[in-house]
Each structure stands twice: as C-alpha cells, then as structure tokens.
Design a protein around this motif. Structure first.
Motif, PDB file in Angstrom:
ATOM      1  N   ALA A   1       3.264   0.335  11.270  1.00 48.94           N
ATOM      2  CA  ALA A   1       2.960  -0.762  10.359  1.00 48.94           C
ATOM      3  C   ALA A   1       3.998  -0.838   9.250  1.00 48.94           C
ATOM      4  CB  ALA A   1       1.569  -0.600   9.745  1.00 48.94           C
ATOM      5  N   ASP A   2       4.541  -2.027   9.052  1.00 46.29           N
ATOM      6  CA  ASP A   2       5.287  -2.331   7.837  1.00 46.29           C
ATOM      7  C   ASP A   2       4.234  -2.536   6.758  1.00 46.29           C
ATOM      8  OD1 ASP A   2       6.566  -3.589   5.728  1.00 46.29           O
ATOM      9  OD2 ASP A   2       7.384  -5.224   6.920  1.00 46.29           O
ATOM     10  N   VAL A   3       4.263  -1.700   5.716  1.00 42.72           N
ATOM     11  CA  VAL A   3       3.182  -1.747   4.729  1.00 42.72           C
ATOM     12  C   VAL A   3       3.118  -3.080   3.987  1.00 42.72           C
ATOM     13  CG1 VAL A   3       2.931   0.732   4.365  1.00 42.72           C
ATOM     14  CG2 VAL A   3       4.630  -0.552   3.023  1.00 42.72           C
ATOM     15  N   ALA A   4       4.199  -3.834   3.977  1.00 40.12           N
ATOM     16  CA  ALA A   4       4.195  -5.129   3.307  1.00 40.12           C
ATOM     17  C   ALA A   4       3.628  -6.244   4.176  1.00 40.12           C
ATOM     18  CB  ALA A   4       5.611  -5.493   2.853  1.00 40.12           C
ATOM     19  N   ASP A   5       3.335  -5.942   5.433  1.00 40.29           N
ATOM     20  CA  ASP A   5       2.796  -6.919   6.387  1.00 40.29           C
ATOM     21  C   ASP A   5       1.284  -6.735   6.463  1.00 40.29           C
ATOM     22  OD1 ASP A   5       1.879  -8.276   8.641  1.00 40.29           O
ATOM     23  OD2 ASP A   5       3.649  -7.801   9.851  1.00 40.29           O
ATOM     24  N   GLU A   6       0.558  -7.667   5.887  1.00 38.79           N
ATOM     25  CA  GLU A   6      -0.899  -7.496   5.785  1.00 38.79           C
ATOM     26  C   GLU A   6      -1.581  -7.443   7.150  1.00 38.79           C
ATOM     27  OE1 GLU A   6      -0.096 -11.940   4.868  1.00 38.79           O
ATOM     28  OE2 GLU A   6       0.924 -10.004   4.726  1.00 38.79           O
ATOM     29  N   LYS A   7      -1.040  -8.130   8.144  1.00 42.40           N
ATOM     30  CA  LYS A   7      -1.650  -8.092   9.474  1.00 42.40           C
ATOM     31  C   LYS A   7      -1.435  -6.728  10.128  1.00 42.40           C
ATOM     32  CE  LYS A   7      -1.369 -13.065  10.305  1.00 42.40           C
ATOM     33  NZ  LYS A   7      -0.791 -14.145  11.132  1.00 42.40           N
ATOM     34  N   ALA A   8      -0.248  -6.182   9.957  1.00 44.48           N
ATOM     35  CA  ALA A   8       0.037  -4.857  10.517  1.00 44.48           C
ATOM     36  C   ALA A   8      -0.805  -3.788   9.834  1.00 44.48           C
ATOM     37  CB  ALA A   8       1.521  -4.530  10.374  1.00 44.48           C
ATOM     38  N   VAL A   9      -0.980  -3.892   8.516  1.00 46.32           N
ATOM     39  CA  VAL A   9      -1.800  -2.925   7.784  1.00 46.32           C
ATOM     40  C   VAL A   9      -3.258  -3.038   8.223  1.00 46.32           C
ATOM     41  CG1 VAL A   9      -2.670  -2.303   5.500  1.00 46.32           C
ATOM     42  CG2 VAL A   9      -0.233  -2.741   5.833  1.00 46.32           C
ATOM     43  N   ALA A  10      -3.756  -4.250   8.379  1.00 48.76           N
ATOM     44  CA  ALA A  10      -5.130  -4.424   8.859  1.00 48.76           C
ATOM     45  C   ALA A  10      -5.291  -3.810  10.251  1.00 48.76           C
ATOM     46  CB  ALA A  10      -5.493  -5.905   8.882  1.00 48.76           C
ATOM     47  N   ALA A  11      -4.283  -3.963  11.105  1.00 48.25           N
ATOM     48  CA  ALA A  11      -4.347  -3.381  12.448  1.00 48.25           C
ATOM     49  C   ALA A  11      -4.360  -1.857  12.386  1.00 48.25           C
ATOM     50  CB  ALA A  11      -3.172  -3.867  13.285  1.00 48.25           C
ATOM     51  N   MET A  12      -3.656  -1.279  11.413  1.00 49.64           N
ATOM     52  CA  MET A  12      -3.673   0.178  11.247  1.00 49.64           C
ATOM     53  C   MET A  12      -5.066   0.656  10.853  1.00 49.64           C
ATOM     54  SD  MET A  12      -1.005   2.461   8.977  1.00 49.64           S
ATOM     55  CE  MET A  12      -1.266   1.441   7.516  1.00 49.64           C
ATOM     56  N   PHE A  13      -5.726  -0.064   9.960  1.00 49.77           N
ATOM     57  CA  PHE A  13      -7.100   0.262   9.601  1.00 49.77           C
ATOM     58  C   PHE A  13      -8.030   0.073  10.801  1.00 49.77           C
ATOM     59  CE2 PHE A  13      -5.509   0.315   5.363  1.00 49.77           C
ATOM     60  CZ  PHE A  13      -6.458   0.933   4.555  1.00 49.77           C
ATOM     61  N   ASP A  14      -7.775  -0.967  11.594  1.00 55.07           N
ATOM     62  CA  ASP A  14      -8.577  -1.172  12.814  1.00 55.07           C
ATOM     63  C   ASP A  14      -8.439   0.017  13.758  1.00 55.07           C
ATOM     64  OD1 ASP A  14      -9.387  -3.677  11.926  1.00 55.07           O
ATOM     65  OD2 ASP A  14      -7.902  -4.775  13.130  1.00 55.07           O
ATOM     66  N   ALA A  15      -7.216   0.530  13.895  1.00 55.43           N
ATOM     67  CA  ALA A  15      -6.985   1.680  14.776  1.00 55.43           C
ATOM     68  C   ALA A  15      -7.762   2.894  14.285  1.00 55.43           C
ATOM     69  CB  ALA A  15      -5.493   1.994  14.850  1.00 55.43           C
ATOM     70  N   ALA A  16      -7.790   3.095  12.972  1.00 58.78           N
ATOM     71  CA  ALA A  16      -8.570   4.208  12.417  1.00 58.78           C
ATOM     72  C   ALA A  16     -10.047   4.024  12.701  1.00 58.78           C
ATOM     73  CB  ALA A  16      -8.320   4.307  10.911  1.00 58.78           C
ATOM     74  N   GLN A  17     -10.520   2.797  12.534  1.00 57.48           N
ATOM     75  CA  GLN A  17     -11.935   2.490  12.787  1.00 57.48           C
ATOM     76  C   GLN A  17     -12.289   2.727  14.252  1.00 57.48           C
ATOM     77  OE1 GLN A  17     -14.443   1.119  10.573  1.00 57.48           O
ATOM     78  NE2 GLN A  17     -15.795   1.514  12.317  1.00 57.48           N
ATOM     79  N   GLU A  18     -11.449   2.221  15.134  1.00 57.83           N
ATOM     80  CA  GLU A  18     -11.751   2.305  16.569  1.00 57.83           C
ATOM     81  C   GLU A  18     -11.653   3.738  17.102  1.00 57.83           C
ATOM     82  OE1 GLU A  18      -8.887  -0.440  18.030  1.00 57.83           O
ATOM     83  OE2 GLU A  18      -9.897  -2.183  17.129  1.00 57.83           O
ATOM     84  N   THR A  19     -10.725   4.510  16.579  1.00 56.55           N
ATOM     85  CA  THR A  19     -10.510   5.866  17.090  1.00 56.55           C
ATOM     86  C   THR A  19     -11.422   6.887  16.431  1.00 56.55           C
ATOM     87  OG1 THR A  19      -8.174   5.312  17.452  1.00 56.55           O
ATOM     88  CG2 THR A  19      -8.772   7.643  17.525  1.00 56.55           C
ATOM     89  N   PHE A  20     -11.580   6.779  15.102  1.00 54.20           N
ATOM     90  CA  PHE A  20     -12.277   7.823  14.350  1.00 54.20           C
ATOM     91  C   PHE A  20     -13.555   7.349  13.644  1.00 54.20           C
ATOM     92  CE2 PHE A  20      -7.689   9.271  13.977  1.00 54.20           C
ATOM     93  CZ  PHE A  20      -7.796  10.246  14.962  1.00 54.20           C
ATOM     94  N   GLY A  21     -13.818   6.044  13.659  1.00 55.58           N
ATOM     95  CA  GLY A  21     -15.086   5.549  13.127  1.00 55.58           C
ATOM     96  C   GLY A  21     -15.056   4.986  11.726  1.00 55.58           C
ATOM     97  N   GLY A  22     -13.912   5.043  11.044  1.00 52.51           N
ATOM     98  CA  GLY A  22     -13.837   4.512   9.688  1.00 52.51           C
ATOM     99  C   GLY A  22     -12.692   5.141   8.935  1.00 52.51           C
ATOM    100  N   VAL A  23     -12.616   4.844   7.630  1.00 50.80           N
ATOM    101  CA  VAL A  23     -11.556   5.393   6.785  1.00 50.80           C
ATOM    102  C   VAL A  23     -12.156   5.878   5.471  1.00 50.80           C
ATOM    103  CG1 VAL A  23      -9.344   4.962   5.645  1.00 50.80           C
ATOM    104  CG2 VAL A  23      -9.891   3.748   7.763  1.00 50.80           C
ATOM    105  N   ASP A  24     -11.813   7.106   5.087  1.00 52.64           N
ATOM    106  CA  ASP A  24     -12.288   7.694   3.828  1.00 52.64           C
ATOM    107  C   ASP A  24     -11.174   7.910   2.816  1.00 52.64           C
ATOM    108  OD1 ASP A  24     -15.140   8.461   4.719  1.00 52.64           O
ATOM    109  OD2 ASP A  24     -13.873   9.350   6.271  1.00 52.64           O
ATOM    110  N   VAL A  25      -9.958   8.144   3.293  1.00 52.31           N
ATOM    111  CA  VAL A  25      -8.831   8.483   2.429  1.00 52.31           C
ATOM    112  C   VAL A  25      -7.633   7.634   2.841  1.00 52.31           C
ATOM    113  CG1 VAL A  25      -7.172  10.295   1.807  1.00 52.31           C
ATOM    114  CG2 VAL A  25      -9.605  10.856   2.075  1.00 52.31           C
ATOM    115  N   VAL A  26      -6.952   7.078   1.845  1.00 56.10           N
ATOM    116  CA  VAL A  26      -5.702   6.369   2.100  1.00 56.10           C
ATOM    117  C   VAL A  26      -4.640   6.905   1.149  1.00 56.10           C
ATOM    118  CG1 VAL A  26      -4.489   4.163   2.069  1.00 56.10           C
ATOM    119  CG2 VAL A  26      -6.839   4.272   2.906  1.00 56.10           C
TER     120      VAL A  26
END
Length: 244
Positions: A61-86
C-alpha cells in the motif's frame, strides 16, 4: 479482550518499521507488514515472524492512497479478524537547504509524510477496535532543527500536530494516539550519504554517546501500544538518547 491483538505496521519491510513488526510479533501480536515497493523485503519479514511461531502477512500500500490503505485494513480484517494497533512508520526524506530544495522533492515528502499519515490516521479512526492504539512516527529534528532538514522537519511537524487532536476525537473508545520521534538512528535511510566523520559526530551528541538502533525505537512503540503504556496518550515521545 480479543484473543489476539492485530497490528498494521506501514513501512514494515525495512529499518525501524521492520524492527517494530518483529517486536510486536514476538509479543504475540498478529502483524500486517505494510510496504510500498519492497515486496521481497516484506516477505522476508513475514518469513522471520512465522519461523519464530508468529502470525503475519504482507500487504502492499502507498500510504497516501486511501483505497490502497483501506484494502490493507481489509486484509487485516479478513485474515486476522480486525485491527487493534496501527503504527505508521512509512516515511520519505530528502535533505537540502531551503534555498535549494527541489519542490518536486518537497511534494513527494509531503505526500508520504503528511497525506500518508493523515490517510492512515483517518482509516485507523474509522476501523480500530476499542482499546487499541495508534502510533505515528515523527523525528527529533523537529526540535533539533538541523540545517538541510527544513522540508523534512516541516512535514514531520504536521505529523505531531495531529496527535493530540486525534486522541481527543477518539474519546470514549479507549484508544491511545501517540507519536514517536526518533533521533539519529542507524538505519539505511539515515546512514545513506553520510561520511564516517558525520556519523561519528552525530553518535557523540546524545549523553548516551551512540546512535539509536531500530530496536530502541521498537521498544518504545511496543510500550506505547501495550497495556503498560496505555495511560500515555496524545504525546510526542522523543526517543533520542537525550540529544535534546
């Protein structure tokens, strides 16, 4: 409490970000290793974590690309169930006097360091589970004000400006927001282009008389994102061995 905490670490394929990713994983956190272009390096970090018994995936993810960042969060959600720390460790640095700084370099720094931090912070505010933690990364040069760091320090000053505001905006969700501002730290990014004499001079400036290491910074981040550091909120922590 969630059974296993989940962290996203941007800039996680090298330097300070890599040390943070492996440190959090060693403490039992599942980690999404965010990277911009270093796919092989990110895969090495994932392999290192999984070989030690941890859980990790890589996400580009290019951190300045909001769609890529959202997809990174989606990957965390789909693989591990959510996000607690960024932890937003992704950054860009170009050194020049203010008089000579190429504005294209200024724009690239600000896109990654300001817009990127804002995009990651925005997605964190929307998606982090209650009880979580956000850590952004600044630089002690904001206070040290070395010549040739004008554009870079300006971009990181903007990062610090977000910290307490976001902490206040997340009231009621038990989420902390802090910034870590490393001093001179022995990473490839820092060492590149410096002579041995320059490095030696910088190493002698802190009372502890050495450069920082990526592990030094990772330890501070692990504290801030863990239970022992949860009362620290809205702060900029200058992790620099006492250089200022």
């Amino acid at each position: 409490m969630n059974e296993q905490r989940v962290a996203i670490v941007t800039g996680g394929s090298r330097g300070i970000g890599r040390a943070i990713a492996t440190k959090l994983a060693a403490q039992g956190t599942a980690v999404v290793v965010g990277y911009a272009g270093g796919a092989d390096a990110a895969a090495e970090v994932v392999d290192e974590i999984t070989a030690a018994g941890g859980r990790a995936i890589a996400a580009q993810a290019d951190v300045a690309d909001e769609k890529a960042v959202a997809a990174m969060f989606d990957a965390a959600q789909e693989t591990f169930g959510g996000v607690d720390v960024v932890v937003n460790s992704a950054g860009r640095m170009a050194l020049s006097t203010i008089a000579d700084l190429d504005l294209a370099d200024l724009d690239r720094m600000h896109r990654t360091n300001i817009r990127g931090t804002f995009v990651v912070a925005r997605e964190s505010a929307r998606r982090l589970r209650n009880g979580g933690a956000v850590v952004t990364v600044s630089t002690s040069v904001v206070g040290l004000q070395f010549p040739t760091y004008g554009g870079y320090a300006a971009s990181k000053g903007a990062v610090e400006a977000l910290t307490l505001i976001l902490a206040r905006e997340l009231r009621g969700r038990d989420i902390t927001v802090n910034t870590v501002a490393p001093g001179p730290t022995a990473t490839d990014l820092f060492l590149d282009g410096k002579t041995d004499a320059q490095i030696d001079q910088l190493a002698k400036q802190p009372p502890l008389e050495r450069l920082g290491t990526p592990d030094d910074i990772a330890g501070v981040v692990a504290f801030l994102t863990g239970p022992d550091g949860h009362w620290v909120n809205g702060q900029t922590v200058r992790a620099n061995g006492g250089i200022i």
